[in-house]
Design an enzyme around this catalytic site. Structure first.
Site, PDB file in Angstrom:
ATOM      1  N   ASP A   1       9.190   2.624   1.761  1.00  0.00           N
ATOM      2  CA  ASP A   1       8.029   3.408   2.175  1.00  0.00           C
ATOM      3  C   ASP A   1       7.852   3.187   3.675  1.00  0.00           C
ATOM      4  O   ASP A   1       7.371   2.143   4.111  1.00  0.00           O
ATOM      5  CB  ASP A   1       6.794   2.942   1.389  1.00  0.00           C
ATOM      6  CG  ASP A   1       5.513   3.653   1.819  1.00  0.00           C
ATOM      7  OD1 ASP A   1       5.511   4.289   2.904  1.00  0.00           O
ATOM      8  OD2 ASP A   1       4.508   3.564   1.094  1.00  0.00           O
TER       9      ASP A   1
ATOM     10  N   LYS B   1       2.576   9.639   8.368  1.00  0.00           N
ATOM     11  CA  LYS B   1       1.681   9.343   9.489  1.00  0.00           C
ATOM     12  C   LYS B   1       2.027   9.963  10.849  1.00  0.00           C
ATOM     13  O   LYS B   1       1.434  10.956  11.216  1.00  0.00           O
ATOM     14  CB  LYS B   1       1.475   7.837   9.586  1.00  0.00           C
ATOM     15  CG  LYS B   1       0.650   7.321   8.389  1.00  0.00           C
ATOM     16  CD  LYS B   1       0.057   5.975   8.620  1.00  0.00           C
ATOM     17  CE  LYS B   1      -1.077   5.682   7.673  1.00  0.00           C
ATOM     18  NZ  LYS B   1      -0.692   5.062   6.402  1.00  0.00           N
TER      19      LYS B   1
ATOM     20  N   PHE C   1       0.856  -1.188   0.000  1.00  0.00           N
ATOM     21  CA  PHE C   1       0.000   0.000   0.000  1.00  0.00           C
ATOM     22  C   PHE C   1       0.889   1.234   0.000  1.00  0.00           C
ATOM     23  O   PHE C   1       1.730   1.399   0.884  1.00  0.00           O
ATOM     24  CB  PHE C   1      -0.939   0.032   1.213  1.00  0.00           C
ATOM     25  CG  PHE C   1      -1.891   1.199   1.146  1.00  0.00           C
ATOM     26  CD1 PHE C   1      -3.042   1.135   0.374  1.00  0.00           C
ATOM     27  CD2 PHE C   1      -1.611   2.385   1.820  1.00  0.00           C
ATOM     28  CE1 PHE C   1      -3.905   2.228   0.279  1.00  0.00           C
ATOM     29  CE2 PHE C   1      -2.463   3.474   1.732  1.00  0.00           C
ATOM     30  CZ  PHE C   1      -3.617   3.394   0.959  1.00  0.00           C
TER      31      PHE C   1
HETATM   32  C1  LIG Z   1      -0.930   5.328   4.984  1.00  0.00           C
HETATM   33  C2  LIG Z   1       0.129   4.922   4.039  1.00  0.00           C
HETATM   34  C3  LIG Z   1       0.376   5.645   2.859  1.00  0.00           C
HETATM   35  C4  LIG Z   1      -0.484   6.793   2.417  1.00  0.00           C
HETATM   36  O1  LIG Z   1      -0.393   7.879   3.254  1.00  0.00           O
HETATM   37  P1  LIG Z   1      -1.472   9.077   3.084  1.00  0.00           P
HETATM   38  O2  LIG Z   1      -1.021  10.080   4.082  1.00  0.00           O
HETATM   39  O3  LIG Z   1      -2.809   8.486   3.363  1.00  0.00           O
HETATM   40  O4  LIG Z   1      -1.360   9.561   1.689  1.00  0.00           O
HETATM   41  C5  LIG Z   1       1.444   5.258   2.072  1.00  0.00           C
HETATM   42  N1  LIG Z   1       2.208   4.211   2.405  1.00  0.00           N
HETATM   43  C6  LIG Z   1       2.003   3.491   3.517  1.00  0.00           C
HETATM   44  C7  LIG Z   1       2.913   2.364   3.844  1.00  0.00           C
HETATM   45  C8  LIG Z   1       0.950   3.800   4.361  1.00  0.00           C
HETATM   46  O5  LIG Z   1       0.725   3.069   5.451  1.00  0.00           O
END
Ligand SMILES: *Cc1c(COP(=O)(O)O)cnc(C)c1O
Length: 399
Positions: free
Chosen positions: A222, A251, A137
């Site tokens: 990420d 986050k 994700f």
């Molecule tokens: C939540 C998340 C995103 C997206 O972040 P947003 O602030 O919602 O755009 C991207 N990568 C990972 C691993 C995430 O958990």
């Protein structure tokens, strides 16, 4: 009250979230959230790994108020003290040399793709493919959806941004055979959060690093969810002992104030030259004041260490529960990022029962209860959760 809000929401808000959980929170305090109807909840999800300081942390609120009184936004046309200092903090505490601020995780990831691409573009090399993983994700923008290896997110938005290729996670040969002379980067989550807390093997990650070095491919982590102390390390790559070329954060970085960060080594960060990338809001004085306050409070309260300790404590409790209950099929942990996999036929029911008892978690990957509590959590909080989960599972197993 809840009914009224539900009706307004139904009438005016785009229906991207469907029926939400039946609660509307009014205020918070530590790991507690108070609903507008008087119900009290324990936040074991932390706004999906965002509220690492818990809710309404007094020092955090004080710092935000101080900044509000001074300045919120000026634009990137001028120097911004907090922006420079937060970039310094991130660089000094990780393998990154340079930082760029965005407003979200997806936006930070977009920056990572752009940086990897421009790096090769400036050498006149035709390399633009980015390999990512199934069940990953990376966000909801078009390019991050193309990177996200979950058909349900991709299907309605075809044709997708070209150049993204997915391979199965933890399968080194699959990555190796997906590489072409066009491959620019490999991007992974060290722990796949959204799809159910799946950890990458250390050996796999080390091999990826070696492969990228040999082939001149950019390695991107990420760390939007795994960063900022979540795993008991400031960033999960520190737990793995593997340095990426680029990593992203968001986050928990702003303690709830929106901010994302693109962090990179100098050799690749320098591919961005004036005009190549930009933002209106990213890294504004207010968001970066929040980030600085988060760092300071982490240090003052040893929250990364607490995450590590409490993560171990939680893990022991959950392994006891797993040993006692056949319906718990797996427990996956990295500090305070935890997945409790429960038999598919009762997982939704267990999740709802926890909610009804006042424990906020999330159900992800179909059958996994994800826990990502504030890093301020205590043994007492964990005991309370474990006791309730034990009771709920015992009841379900009798039926
Ligand atoms: C939540 C998340 C995103 C997206 O972040 P947003 O602030 O919602 O755009 C991207 N990568 C990972 C691993 C995430 O958990």
């Amino acid at each position: 009250m809840l009914e009224e809000i539900k009706n307004i929401d139904k009438k005016y808000y785009m229906n991207t979230f469907g029926d939400r959980l039946p609660v509307c929170f009014e205020r918070g305090d530590g790991i507690k959230l108070y609903a507008d109807d008087g119900r009290i909840f324990y936040d074991f999800l932390g706004g999906i790994a965002v509220n690492s300081l818990g809710h309404s942390h007094p020092k955090f609120i004080e710092r935000l108020k101080e900044q509000l009184d001074k300045l919120i936004h000026t634009s990137s046309l001028y120097y911004i003290e907090n922006q420079a200092k937060l970039a310094q903090k991130l660089s000094e505490s990780t393998c990154a040399d340079k930082v760029f601020f965005a407003n979200s995780g997806a936006e930070a990831n977009e920056g990572a793709f752009k940086l990897a691409k421009i790096y090769f573009h400036k050498q006149n090399k035709d390399k633009y493919e980015i390999i990512t993983l199934d069940k990953s994700f990376h966000g909801r923008t078009l390019a991050t959806v193309a990177a996200t290896g979950q058909p349900k997110y991709q299907k309605p938005y075809k044709p997708l941004t070209p150049g993204f290729i997915q391979v199965p996670p933890n399968d080194f040969l699959a990555v190796e055979s997906a590489i072409t002379d066009k491959t620019a980067a490999i991007m992974i989550e060290l722990i796949q959060g959204e799809s159910g807390v799946h950890l990458m093997d250390r050996d796999y990650v080390k091999k990826l690093r070696k492969l990228c070095d040999e082939k001149g491919i950019v390695l991107i982590f990420d760390e939007v969810q795994t960063g900022m102390g979540r795993t008991g390390y400031l960033f999960a790559h520190q737990m793995y002992g593997v340095e990426p070329d680029i990593f992203t954060a968001a986050k928990a970085l702003g303690g709830g104030i929106p901010i994302g960060a693109l962090c990179a080594k100098d050799w690749i960060a320098s591919a961005f030259e004036p005009g190549d990338h930009g933002t209106t809001f990213g890294g504004n004085p207010f968001a970066t004041a929040a980030g600085l306050a988060v760092f300071d409070i982490y240090e003052e309260e040893s929250l990364v260490q607490n995450a590590k300790y409490m993560g171990e404590y939680f893990k022991r409790k959950l392994f006891d529960i797993k040993a006692k209950h056949d319906s718990v099929t797996d427990v996956r942990c990295a500090g305070l990022l935890i997945g409790i996999e429960v038999n598919t036929n009762i997982s939704k029911d267990v999740f709802n029962a926890l909610f009804n008892k006042g424990f906020l978690t999330s159900l992800c990957g179909g059958n996994t209860i994800r826990i990502a509590p504030p890093l301020i959590i205590s043994e007492k909080d964990i005991d309370m959760f474990a006791e309730e989960l034990d009771i709920i599972l015992t009841e379900r197993e009798k039926q």
